[in-house]
Scaffold this motif. Structure first.
Motif, PDB file in Angstrom:
ATOM      1  N   ALA A 181     -33.579  25.205  10.956  1.00  0.00           N
ATOM      2  CA  ALA A 181     -34.914  25.884  10.263  1.00  0.00           C
ATOM      3  C   ALA A 181     -35.951  25.215  10.666  1.00  0.00           C
ATOM      4  O   ALA A 181     -37.271  25.686  10.454  1.00  0.00           O
ATOM      5  N   TYR A 182     -36.036  24.030  11.434  1.00  0.00           N
ATOM      6  CA  TYR A 182     -36.998  23.330  12.247  1.00  0.00           C
ATOM      7  C   TYR A 182     -36.761  22.324  12.714  1.00  0.00           C
ATOM      8  O   TYR A 182     -35.463  22.182  12.975  1.00  0.00           O
ATOM      9  N   VAL A 183     -37.268  21.500  13.593  1.00  0.00           N
ATOM     10  CA  VAL A 183     -37.102  20.606  14.425  1.00  0.00           C
ATOM     11  C   VAL A 183     -36.402  19.374  13.733  1.00  0.00           C
ATOM     12  O   VAL A 183     -37.392  18.905  13.025  1.00  0.00           O
ATOM     13  N   ILE A 212     -31.339  11.293   8.818  1.00  0.00           N
ATOM     14  CA  ILE A 212     -31.225  12.833   9.365  1.00  0.00           C
ATOM     15  C   ILE A 212     -32.105  13.569   8.579  1.00  0.00           C
ATOM     16  O   ILE A 212     -32.095  13.507   7.327  1.00  0.00           O
ATOM     17  N   ASP A 213     -33.047  14.415   8.881  1.00  0.00           N
ATOM     18  CA  ASP A 213     -33.729  15.451   8.196  1.00  0.00           C
ATOM     19  C   ASP A 213     -33.278  16.750   8.948  1.00  0.00           C
ATOM     20  O   ASP A 213     -34.024  16.960  10.035  1.00  0.00           O
ATOM     21  N   ALA A 214     -32.785  17.561   8.547  1.00  0.00           N
ATOM     22  CA  ALA A 214     -32.184  18.540   9.306  1.00  0.00           C
ATOM     23  C   ALA A 214     -31.789  19.727   8.053  1.00  0.00           C
ATOM     24  O   ALA A 214     -31.443  19.485   7.122  1.00  0.00           O
ATOM     25  N   SER A 223     -32.978  25.752   4.765  1.00  0.00           N
ATOM     26  CA  SER A 223     -32.603  24.458   4.076  1.00  0.00           C
ATOM     27  C   SER A 223     -33.116  23.500   4.632  1.00  0.00           C
ATOM     28  O   SER A 223     -33.653  23.396   5.745  1.00  0.00           O
ATOM     29  N   ASP A 224     -33.443  22.374   3.880  1.00  0.00           N
ATOM     30  CA  ASP A 224     -33.899  21.007   4.251  1.00  0.00           C
ATOM     31  C   ASP A 224     -33.618  19.967   3.645  1.00  0.00           C
ATOM     32  O   ASP A 224     -33.858  19.473   2.539  1.00  0.00           O
ATOM     33  N   ILE A 225     -32.799  19.411   4.305  1.00  0.00           N
ATOM     34  CA  ILE A 225     -31.883  18.238   3.866  1.00  0.00           C
ATOM     35  C   ILE A 225     -32.150  16.804   4.457  1.00  0.00           C
ATOM     36  O   ILE A 225     -32.283  17.166   5.696  1.00  0.00           O
ATOM     37  N   SER A 226     -32.388  15.855   3.833  1.00  0.00           N
ATOM     38  CA  SER A 226     -32.335  14.784   4.357  1.00  0.00           C
ATOM     39  C   SER A 226     -31.379  13.656   3.820  1.00  0.00           C
ATOM     40  O   SER A 226     -31.040  13.675   2.735  1.00  0.00           O
ATOM     41  N   ARG A 227     -30.651  13.052   4.867  1.00  0.00           N
ATOM     42  CA  ARG A 227     -29.694  12.132   4.493  1.00  0.00           C
ATOM     43  C   ARG A 227     -29.765  10.910   5.150  1.00  0.00           C
ATOM     44  O   ARG A 227     -30.307  10.757   6.294  1.00  0.00           O
ATOM     45  N   ILE A 327     -36.677  17.718  -3.266  1.00  0.00           N
ATOM     46  CA  ILE A 327     -37.037  16.411  -3.785  1.00  0.00           C
ATOM     47  C   ILE A 327     -36.733  15.358  -2.697  1.00  0.00           C
ATOM     48  O   ILE A 327     -35.341  15.370  -2.675  1.00  0.00           O
ATOM     49  N   GLU A 328     -37.585  14.468  -2.319  1.00  0.00           N
ATOM     50  CA  GLU A 328     -37.316  13.723  -1.073  1.00  0.00           C
ATOM     51  C   GLU A 328     -38.063  12.521  -1.135  1.00  0.00           C
ATOM     52  O   GLU A 328     -38.762  12.192  -0.230  1.00  0.00           O
ATOM     53  N   PRO A 329     -37.947  11.686  -1.909  1.00  0.00           N
ATOM     54  CA  PRO A 329     -38.527  10.227  -1.950  1.00  0.00           C
ATOM     55  C   PRO A 329     -37.844   9.587  -0.500  1.00  0.00           C
ATOM     56  O   PRO A 329     -36.644   9.707  -0.002  1.00  0.00           O
ATOM     57  N   ILE A 350     -33.962  10.618   1.296  1.00  0.00           N
ATOM     58  CA  ILE A 350     -32.779  11.348   0.541  1.00  0.00           C
ATOM     59  C   ILE A 350     -33.448  12.634   0.131  1.00  0.00           C
ATOM     60  O   ILE A 350     -34.363  12.578  -0.941  1.00  0.00           O
ATOM     61  N   GLU A 351     -33.085  13.678   0.419  1.00  0.00           N
ATOM     62  CA  GLU A 351     -33.530  15.034   0.209  1.00  0.00           C
ATOM     63  C   GLU A 351     -32.679  16.337  -0.089  1.00  0.00           C
ATOM     64  O   GLU A 351     -31.702  16.394   0.553  1.00  0.00           O
ATOM     65  N   ASP A 352     -33.081  16.820  -1.369  1.00  0.00           N
ATOM     66  CA  ASP A 352     -32.177  17.942  -1.677  1.00  0.00           C
ATOM     67  C   ASP A 352     -33.153  19.327  -2.033  1.00  0.00           C
ATOM     68  O   ASP A 352     -34.368  18.744  -2.097  1.00  0.00           O
TER      69      ASP A 352
HETATM   70 MN    MN Z   1     -36.535  17.664   5.346  1.00  0.00          MN
END
Ligand code: MN
Ligand code: GLY
Ligand code: MN
Length: 381
Positions: A181-183, A212-214, A223-227, A327-329, A350-352
């Motif tokens: 969805a993005y780089v 990882i932010d993907a 979708s926009d997830i960070s872990r 939500i991504e603090p 961490i992003e959900d």
């Molecule tokens: Mn993200």
């Protein structure tokens, strides 16, 4: 609703494949009228004239030249006539086609067009149940890809940021996404402290974490997830403590989502929560230190067709049922003597993706398939 489409001729179909034709444009998009895009300039001139004579406003966002009747480089009359006869189409009104040349030259005295985009963005910010269903699929697919990639990395099958990035995109695509969805950011070790690290070309080192932010783009929705995962599969004590601090802030922020609050309000609250968490870990910090030097981005944004969706919708606005937000603090500990040295060079986010629900209902996390708690990460089968 009038939709302008390309009418592909047989020889064009042979080279480039079929495109949506007039019948499908009606049934798929539910348009009232379908016209070949070669007729757009003439149609638009007529529309402007009609609006001017009835003193109605024109809402428009597009290049200035669109207003100038020079939109189509071909003669609109010739091109439209050719397209109409080729498609066997009847123009909407009998005399319309014949009058094109005159209409194209028609002088109008419209008021300046009014901006349209921000009105569309207000509508886009609240998702329909059908959109939420697609976004749930998007989130589930991307979350499952994160789990697969964590497993492969832990099992030493992915030894560089590059391989991890490729594996994630493979996972998104294998589940039906068109791609990223993005780089993506795939930032091992200290690279995680660079917010927009996108080189993604360094080795992954045992003992370090990787941020990882993907996310995949599925059915047009991002979708926009960070872990942040330990590369070996197990956190070190310092990594674990800092991770749990960010996780506490993230989970509490999700709990606080309601139609009585705004993204900005949640953000300011999350800074105070982060300050408390960091103080427990030995950071001697105020909210100002935290927001300036450790957690220096916003808690979240609206999500939808774009990753940073509907940017003209203020984050100070109250949330509404059907909005989807992130939500991504995060916390990014540089090698600065002000911070406890055991946390130096660790970056965690961490992003959900979360649906705002009706008052009294728990908000709905769409990306919980990506392992998030320490147990989920370390005990992943
Ligand atoms: Mn993200
Ligand atoms: N991936 C971009 C963002 O989290 O805002
Ligand atoms: Mn985001």
């Amino acid at each position: 609703m009038t939709l302008f489409i390309e009418y592909r001729a047989a020889h064009e179909i042979r080279w480039s494949g079929p495109a949506t034709g007039p019948d499908a444009a009606r049934t798929v998009f539910g348009t009232d009228t379908v016209m070949p895009n070669t007729q757009f300039a003439a149609y638009f001139d007529q529309l402007k004239a009609d609006l001017a004579s009835s003193h109605r406003p024109l809402y428009l966002d597009s290049p200035a030249e669109l207003l100038s009747s020079q939109y189509h480089p071909l003669s609109p009359v010739a091109a439209a006539a050719a397209a109409v006869s080729e498609a066997g189409m009847t123009p909407p009104s009998g005399s319309w086609s014949a009058g094109l040349a005159k209409l194209t030259r028609a002088k109008t005295s419209n008021a300046p067009p009014r901006p349209l985009s921000h009105l569309i963005q207000q509508l886009r910010a609240v998702k329909s149940p059908a959109e939420i269903a697609v976004m749930a699929r998007s989130g589930a697919n991307s979350g499952a890809a994160f789990a697969d990639s964590l497993r492969a990395m832990r099992d030493r099958n992915l030894v560089s940021e590059h391989m991890l990035s490729a594996h994630l995109e493979f996972g998104f695509r294998m589940r039906g996404s068109k791609g990223n969805a993005y780089v993506p950011v795939v930032a091992g070790g200290p690279n995680a402290c660079i917010l927009h690290y996108v080189n993604n070309d360094m080795p992954l080192r045992q003992g370090e974490t990787v941020l990882i932010d993907a996310g995949g783009q599925y059915g047009h929705y991002a979708s926009d997830i960070s872990r942040t995962y330990p590369i070996s599969g197990k956190f070190s004590p310092a990594q674990r403590e800092l991770y749990q601090a960010v996780l506490n802030v993230q989970q509490e922020s999700i709990r606080l989502i309601s139609t009585n609050t705004s993204l900005d309000h949640l953000h300011y609250h999350s800074i105070s929560l982060m300050t408390e968490e960091l103080r427990k870990l030995g950071f001697d910090v105020t909210d100002t230190d935290v927001s300036r030097d450790l957690y220096f981005h916003h808690l979240g944004h609206y999500l939808g067709l774009d990753v940073h969706d509907t940017p003209t919708v203020s984050r100070a606005r109250k949330l509404r049922e059907g909005m989807v937000i992130t939500i991504e603090p995060g916390v990014y500990v540089s090698r600065d003597p002000r911070w406890p040295s055991r946390f130096h060079n660790i970056g965690i986010r961490i992003e959900d993706n979360v649906v705002v629900t009706a008052p009294g209902e728990a908000s709905r996390v769409l990306t919980s398939g990506a392992p998030k708690t320490i147990d989920e990460i370390e005990q992943l089968p």
